[in-house]
Every structure is written in structure tokens, then in C-alpha cells.
Design a protein around this motif. Structure first.
Motif, PDB file in Angstrom:
ATOM      1  N   TRP A 200      36.025  49.165  38.697  1.00  0.00           N
ATOM      2  CA  TRP A 200      35.071  48.954  39.787  1.00  0.00           C
ATOM      3  C   TRP A 200      33.860  49.876  39.694  1.00  0.00           C
ATOM      4  N   PHE A 201      33.935  50.901  38.859  1.00  0.00           N
ATOM      5  CA  PHE A 201      32.834  51.863  38.799  1.00  0.00           C
ATOM      6  C   PHE A 201      32.119  51.834  37.455  1.00  0.00           C
ATOM      7  N   ARG A 202      32.354  50.783  36.697  1.00  0.00           N
ATOM      8  CA  ARG A 202      31.663  50.621  35.410  1.00  0.00           C
ATOM      9  C   ARG A 202      30.336  49.908  35.649  1.00  0.00           C
ATOM     10  N   PHE A 203      29.243  50.522  35.234  1.00  0.00           N
ATOM     11  CA  PHE A 203      27.915  49.941  35.435  1.00  0.00           C
ATOM     12  C   PHE A 203      27.734  48.731  34.517  1.00  0.00           C
ATOM     13  N   ASP A 204      27.315  47.628  35.104  1.00  0.00           N
ATOM     14  CA  ASP A 204      27.086  46.405  34.334  1.00  0.00           C
ATOM     15  C   ASP A 204      25.598  46.287  34.008  1.00  0.00           C
ATOM     16  N   GLU A 205      25.283  46.229  32.724  1.00  0.00           N
ATOM     17  CA  GLU A 205      23.883  46.196  32.302  1.00  0.00           C
ATOM     18  C   GLU A 205      23.209  44.886  32.691  1.00  0.00           C
ATOM     19  N   TYR A 206      23.957  43.801  32.723  1.00  0.00           N
ATOM     20  CA  TYR A 206      23.374  42.498  33.031  1.00  0.00           C
ATOM     21  C   TYR A 206      22.941  42.425  34.500  1.00  0.00           C
ATOM     22  N   ARG A 207      23.805  42.879  35.414  1.00  0.00           N
ATOM     23  CA  ARG A 207      23.500  42.811  36.846  1.00  0.00           C
ATOM     24  C   ARG A 207      22.815  44.074  37.373  1.00  0.00           C
ATOM     25  N   GLY A 208      22.979  45.181  36.675  1.00  0.00           N
ATOM     26  CA  GLY A 208      22.344  46.408  37.114  1.00  0.00           C
ATOM     27  C   GLY A 208      23.063  47.111  38.250  1.00  0.00           C
TER      28      GLY A 208
ATOM     29  N   LEU B 118      52.839  29.564  48.334  1.00  0.00           N
ATOM     30  CA  LEU B 118      51.449  29.689  48.765  1.00  0.00           C
ATOM     31  C   LEU B 118      50.928  31.120  48.646  1.00  0.00           C
ATOM     32  N   LEU B 119      51.837  32.077  48.693  1.00  0.00           N
ATOM     33  CA  LEU B 119      51.423  33.468  48.563  1.00  0.00           C
ATOM     34  C   LEU B 119      51.002  33.810  47.133  1.00  0.00           C
ATOM     35  N   LEU B 120      51.586  33.128  46.159  1.00  0.00           N
ATOM     36  CA  LEU B 120      51.322  33.469  44.763  1.00  0.00           C
ATOM     37  C   LEU B 120      49.837  33.354  44.396  1.00  0.00           C
ATOM     38  N   PRO B 121      49.133  32.255  44.757  1.00  0.00           N
ATOM     39  CA  PRO B 121      47.694  32.193  44.445  1.00  0.00           C
ATOM     40  C   PRO B 121      46.890  33.312  45.107  1.00  0.00           C
ATOM     41  N   LEU B 122      47.269  33.690  46.339  1.00  0.00           N
ATOM     42  CA  LEU B 122      46.561  34.784  47.016  1.00  0.00           C
ATOM     43  C   LEU B 122      46.754  36.095  46.261  1.00  0.00           C
ATOM     44  N   VAL B 123      47.993  36.339  45.822  1.00  0.00           N
ATOM     45  CA  VAL B 123      48.271  37.560  45.059  1.00  0.00           C
ATOM     46  C   VAL B 123      47.444  37.564  43.771  1.00  0.00           C
ATOM     47  N   PHE B 124      47.369  36.399  43.121  1.00  0.00           N
ATOM     48  CA  PHE B 124      46.596  36.313  41.873  1.00  0.00           C
ATOM     49  C   PHE B 124      45.120  36.595  42.123  1.00  0.00           C
ATOM     50  N   VAL B 125      44.551  35.993  43.172  1.00  0.00           N
ATOM     51  CA  VAL B 125      43.122  36.189  43.469  1.00  0.00           C
ATOM     52  C   VAL B 125      42.842  37.651  43.789  1.00  0.00           C
ATOM     53  N   ILE B 126      43.704  38.270  44.610  1.00  0.00           N
ATOM     54  CA  ILE B 126      43.500  39.675  44.959  1.00  0.00           C
ATOM     55  C   ILE B 126      43.602  40.553  43.713  1.00  0.00           C
ATOM     56  N   PHE B 127      44.559  40.257  42.841  1.00  0.00           N
ATOM     57  CA  PHE B 127      44.658  41.009  41.583  1.00  0.00           C
ATOM     58  C   PHE B 127      43.403  40.801  40.739  1.00  0.00           C
ATOM     59  N   TYR B 128      42.893  39.580  40.711  1.00  0.00           N
ATOM     60  CA  TYR B 128      41.737  39.247  39.872  1.00  0.00           C
ATOM     61  C   TYR B 128      40.495  40.020  40.279  1.00  0.00           C
ATOM     62  N   ILE B 129      40.324  40.255  41.573  1.00  0.00           N
ATOM     63  CA  ILE B 129      39.121  40.944  42.051  1.00  0.00           C
ATOM     64  C   ILE B 129      39.355  42.440  42.253  1.00  0.00           C
ATOM     65  N   SER B 130      40.568  42.915  42.004  1.00  0.00           N
ATOM     66  CA  SER B 130      40.923  44.293  42.352  1.00  0.00           C
ATOM     67  C   SER B 130      40.616  45.277  41.228  1.00  0.00           C
ATOM     68  N   PRO B 131      40.644  46.575  41.524  1.00  0.00           N
ATOM     69  CA  PRO B 131      40.457  47.606  40.485  1.00  0.00           C
ATOM     70  C   PRO B 131      41.588  47.618  39.464  1.00  0.00           C
ATOM     71  N   LEU B 132      42.691  46.944  39.749  1.00  0.00           N
ATOM     72  CA  LEU B 132      43.788  46.883  38.777  1.00  0.00           C
ATOM     73  C   LEU B 132      43.387  46.079  37.544  1.00  0.00           C
ATOM     74  N   ARG B 133      42.488  45.103  37.722  1.00  0.00           N
ATOM     75  CA  ARG B 133      42.070  44.264  36.589  1.00  0.00           C
ATOM     76  C   ARG B 133      40.736  44.718  35.997  1.00  0.00           C
ATOM     77  N   MET B 134      39.864  45.252  36.815  1.00  0.00           N
ATOM     78  CA  MET B 134      38.537  45.641  36.334  1.00  0.00           C
ATOM     79  C   MET B 134      38.189  47.043  36.795  1.00  0.00           C
TER      80      MET B 134
END
Length: 518
Positions: A123-131, A105-121
Motif C-alpha cells: 500500500w505504500f509503494r509509489f506507482d510511477e504511472y498514477r503518481g 456468499l462470504l467467499l467472494p467478499l473475502v476474496f475481494v477484501i484480500f485483493y484490495i488489502s495490504p496482504l496482496r499489494m
């Protein structure tokens, strides 16, 4: 019952596109029910119980994800149940199988946290679509989550709930966002520290925040939507309900009745809300008044008014009634633009109505205002659609004060906007620019506009068709062939284009080549 009558959640059913949330929840909750029922089996036969729990939860989660991506959170809800309530649901045993279940059960939580974390994206890159940046969104959502709680549990006016939150601003990092974030950290700390003594309070906190992990963190969705709380607030409803029926002392006898009265109160608000939603014209007017800065609310009110039923009206009165509705629509749009200085869509829509309603000088003044706003205004799908419509008005001479030169100037005013680099906006806007340039007989500007559209969206079929057939119309067979060849050099692009249309263009080019030979 408390969960079912929450006005905040009504849009999940009342807005057709949001019913995907309800469908995803149906499958996910079935999976959770199977997971919880599996504890009884696991008490007697741990390994078989584990297999049953993972199969039920896995099937429910898979079906939920295919309904909506946020269904991936249901294993996280199962983890919260396992972490806080396992003894209460008959899973008090320990051992290797229990550890295996916890790790699974911990594995999906780890995946979700990785997915939204600065490790994957970034966080300070400006997105032109959303502004904004992912970090901007993450900090804004700290405030939004508190607003969700206020709207969910403090009785509100029926007009407080609705589909129009497009004008919700990103919050800068400051006192408000930092205080909101510290508030959530404090609640998390208390929930963890009190998890044994006040397990239902802990469940409410963990459940609510888990329910917002995907849609209310760093993923660049729109900032605010009520339906995102559909499953998230269930844990709080459970906490309040258990609290009401397990209260001690003097509250023991009265707490269930207080909860019942609270449910009746929310039911009354829900009833009034659904009655309002059942009257589209009245609802649109109230939403526009409640959200004066929402361009969507204004355009929706205009759409509802302009599409009201003409049935039963005299044919001779239709034109008069249409003009009256357009005049009403202009008032709505003009009221909205004062509260939304960068709403380009509101101004262009009002500009088009002015073509048939107001003197030419008013239309020219509105065009001048639109040109000023175009440089810094919001570009969205409505603006793109309006440019196509404005082009048709000019083509049919239905807006005498305006010309294709005005349309070109309006589009050129948008060129500095970062949204022009976004595929769904820029390519279509440059496509309209090419049409306007063609009508003006400026061949070089046609090619320049189409080249800009191709650069933004090489897979856009209408752009390619325009390039090929316009070149053939001019007798420039080589340019037509080159347009096709550029797409064929890009395997990912050519695969997205319909083979039937590509074959037709190839055949047209081949025929033109044969005809051009002496």
C-alpha cells in the motif's frame, strides 16, 4: 424511477466506453433477481433452492465480470440481501443449507477484501504511472465517496456532471481525509447496530460501500468517475423509496408525493443535462469553463472546435475559418494553463497552433515555457501524441522557429520524470527522440534513444523494427542481428511479437549477411 433518472448516472449511457458498466449491471441484476426468486423454492426444498440461487447468481456474475471486472461484486450484494432481508423475501428458514449459502456468499467478499488489502499489494509503494501510492488513493477515496453522495442526491446544475475529472488531486492524510474516513466508520457502525430495527438504512450503507469496494479503494485506477455509482447508489434509492411508502403518522400521506416531486426535480436536471450533451460544442465549452484545471476538458473543447463541420462553406473561406478556430483553441488552452501549472499537454498543443498563428518570437517563448514545465509536468497519452505531431511539423518546415534540436531539448527535459519509466509513455517518447536524432545525423543518440525505448518496452515492435532496419541502412548487419537475438532470448517477449514481422526482419538480416560476404 429514482435510480433511473439520477443525473450522476447518466454518463454510464452517454459515454460509449462506460456502457460496459450498464452491460455488466444488466447481467449482474438478472443474477440477483434469480437469486432472490430462489428463496421461495428454498423454503420448500432447501438444497434445490440453494442450487438454483447459486446457479442464477453465478451465471449472472460470470457474464457481468466478462463485461466489466467490477461485476465480481454482485455476490457481495447477494450476501447483503441474505444478511439483512432474508426473512422479508421468504427465506426465513435456518439449517445447514442456509449456513452453506451464507458461507458460499462470504467467499467472494473475502476474496475481494484480500485483493484490495495490504496482504496482496504494498500500500505504500509509489506507482510511477498514477503518481501516488495505494494508501494515498484509499484515503482520497474516503472524501470522493462523500462527494459522490452530494452529487447524486442534492440537485445540481446540469454542468456539474461530466466526463472530465482528470485534475482531481490526491488528498494528503490530514483533517479532511481522516474526518471522512471516521464518518464512514460511524455510518458502518450505526448500520450494523441498527440492522434489525432499521434494516433498509443498513442496506443503503452496506450496499453503497460494497459497490465501491473495487473501484474506490486501493486499486490504482483514476480517482474520480461518476459511472462508478451506477449500482452503488441503488441501495440508497431503495431505502428512500421504501421509507416514502412506509412512513407513519403525518408523513404517511405526504411522503410518496414528496418522493414524486423529488423524482420530477431530478428528471428536469437530467433532461437539461442530456440536452446539453446533445450539443457537443456547447457542452465542450461549458465543461472547460466548469473545469478550468482539466487538460482533457480543454483538449476536448479544442478537438470539437477543430472538427466542426465545414459543409456548406465556400472553399476559399476554409483556410480563414481554420485559422479562426485555431485562434479560439489557443485561447482555450491559454486559459487552462493558468489553472493547471503542470499541464504539459495543454502547452505543447498551444505551441503547435502558434506555429501558424503567431510571430516566431511567441512560438519560441511558448517552447521555452514548455521546456520549463517538462521537468515537472504531467506526461500522458496526449503529450506522446503531440510529440509525434510536433516532429511532423518540424519535418515539413511548418513551424519555422523550431528545429529538431528544440524537440530533443523538450524530450530531454522529461527524462527525470518517473513517467518516463512507464511503458506506454517512455518507450514512445524515446522513439520520437530517435527520429529527431536521426534527422540531426547523430547516430550515437539514435542508438542511445532506441536502447532506452527497448529497456522500457522490449516487446514494442516499432522499436525493434527501427533498430533492425536502421542498422541495415547503415550497413551494420551485426547490430541488426543482435537486436533480434535479444528479443529471442526473452520467450515472453518474442511470443507477443507478430511472427510475420519477425520473419520479415530475419529474412532481411539474412539477405544482408549474404550480400556482405565477399
Amino acid at each position: 424511477m429514482l435510480w433511473a433518472v439520477m443525473p450522476l448516472l447518466a454518463s454510464t449511457s452517454l459515454i460509449a466506453i462506460q456502457r460496459m458498466t450498464g452491460l455488466a449491471s444488466f447481467f449482474g441484476l438478472l443474477g440477483l433477481i434469480g437469486f432472490v426468486r430462489g428463496y421461495a423454492l428454498a423454503e420448500q426444498r432447501p438444497l434445490l433452492g440453494y442450487v438454483w440461487q447459486m446457479a442464477a447468481l453465478g451465471a449472472g456474475t460470470l457474464l457481468s465480470i466478462f463485461s466489466k471486472e467490477s461485476g465480481a461484486l454482485f455476490p457481495v450484494f447477494a450476501l447483503i440481501i441474505d444478511f439483512l432481508l432474508r426473512p422479508a423475501v421468504g427465506g426465513g428458514y435456518s439449517g445447514k443449507v442456509a449456513l452453506l449459502r451464507r458461507v458460499t456468499l462470504l467467499l467472494p467478499l473475502v476474496f475481494v477484501i484480500f485483493y484490495i488489502s495490504p496482504l496482496r499489494m504494498d500500500w505504500f509503494r509509489f506507482d510511477e504511472y498514477r503518481g501516488l501510492t495505494p494508501f494515498d488513493r484509499f484515503m482520497t477515496e474516503q472524501v470522493v465517496l462523500w462527494e459522490y453522495l452530494l452529487r447524486a442526491f442534492l440537485p445540481q446544475s446540469p454542468t456539474a456532471f461530466g466526463p472530465f475529472h482528470d485534475y482531481y488531486p490526491a488528498k494528503p492524510v490530514g483533517l479532511q481525509t481522516i474526518t471522512a474516513a471516521l464518518g464512514w466508520l460511524l455510518l458502518l457502525g450505526l448500520a450494523f447496530a441498527w440492522r434489525h430495527r432499521y434494516k433498509w438504512f443498513a442496506l443503503a450503507v452496506f450496499w453503497f460501500l460494497a459497490g465501491h469496494l473495487i473501484e474506490s479503494t486501493s486499486i490504482l485506477l483514476e480517482l474520480y468517475f461518476e459511472h462508478r455509482n451506477y449500482i452503488a447508489v441503488y441501495g440508497i434509492c431503495l431505502f428512500l423509496s421504501v421509507g416514502a411508502f412506509t412512513a407513519k403518522g403525518r408523513l404517511a400521506g405526504v411522503a410518496p408525493y414528496l418522493l414524486g416531486g423529488y423524482i420530477v426535480l431530478l428528471s428536469t436536471v437530467l433532461f437539461a443535462m442530456t440536452v446539453l450533451w446533445g450539443q457537443p460544442g456547447k457542452a465542450a465549452e461549458s465543461w472547460n469553463a466548469r473545469h478550468p484545471g482539466s487538460a482533457r476538458a480543454a483538449l476536448h473543447a479544442v478537438f470539437v472546435e477543430m472538427n466542426s463541420d465545414f459543409k456548406g462553406l465556400e472553399e476559399s473561406n476554409n483556410e480563414y475559418i481554420s485559422r479562426e478556430r485555431q485562434a479560439f483553441a489557443m485561447k482555450v488552452l491559454d486559459r487552462t494553463k493558468t489553472a493547471c501549472p503542470d499541464c504539459l499537454d495543454v502547452r505543447v498543443q498551444a505551441l503547435m497552433y502558434s506555429c501558424s498563428l503567431t510571430p516566431p518570437e511567441d512560438t519560441r517563448a511558448r517552447m521555452a515555457e514548455a521546456l520549463d514545465v517538462a521537468r515537472l509536468g504531467r506526461i500522458n497519452v496526449a503529450v506522446v501524441d503531440q510529440l509525434f505531431n510536433l516532429q511532423e511539423l518540424i519535418k515539413s518546415n511548418a513551424c519555422a522557429p523550431l528545429s529538431y534540436s528544440d524537440l530533443l531539448a523538450l524530450i530531454d527535459g522529461m527524462r527525470d520524470s518517473s513517467k518516463m519509466n512507464v511503458q506506454v509513455y517512455g518507450a514512445k517518447i524515446y522513439f520520437v527522440r530517435a527520429i529527431a536524432a536521426q534527422e540531426l545525423g547523430d547516430v550515437q543518440e539514435v542508438w542511445a534513444s532506441l536502447a532506452a525505448a527497448e529497456n522500457i518496452a522490449p516487446e514494442a515492435l516499432p522499436v525493434l523494427q527501427y533498430q533492425v532496419y536502421y542498422a541495415l541502412e547503415l550497413g551494420d548487419v551485426e547490430r541488426a542481428a543482435q537486436a533480434l537475438a535479444r528479443r529471442e532470448l526473452l520467450p515472453d517477449v518474442i511470443r507477443q511479437l507478430p511472427e510475420e514481422q519477425i520473419s520479415a526482419m530475419r529474412e532481411a538480416v539474412a539477405t544482408a549477411m549474404k550480400e556482405s560476404q565477399p
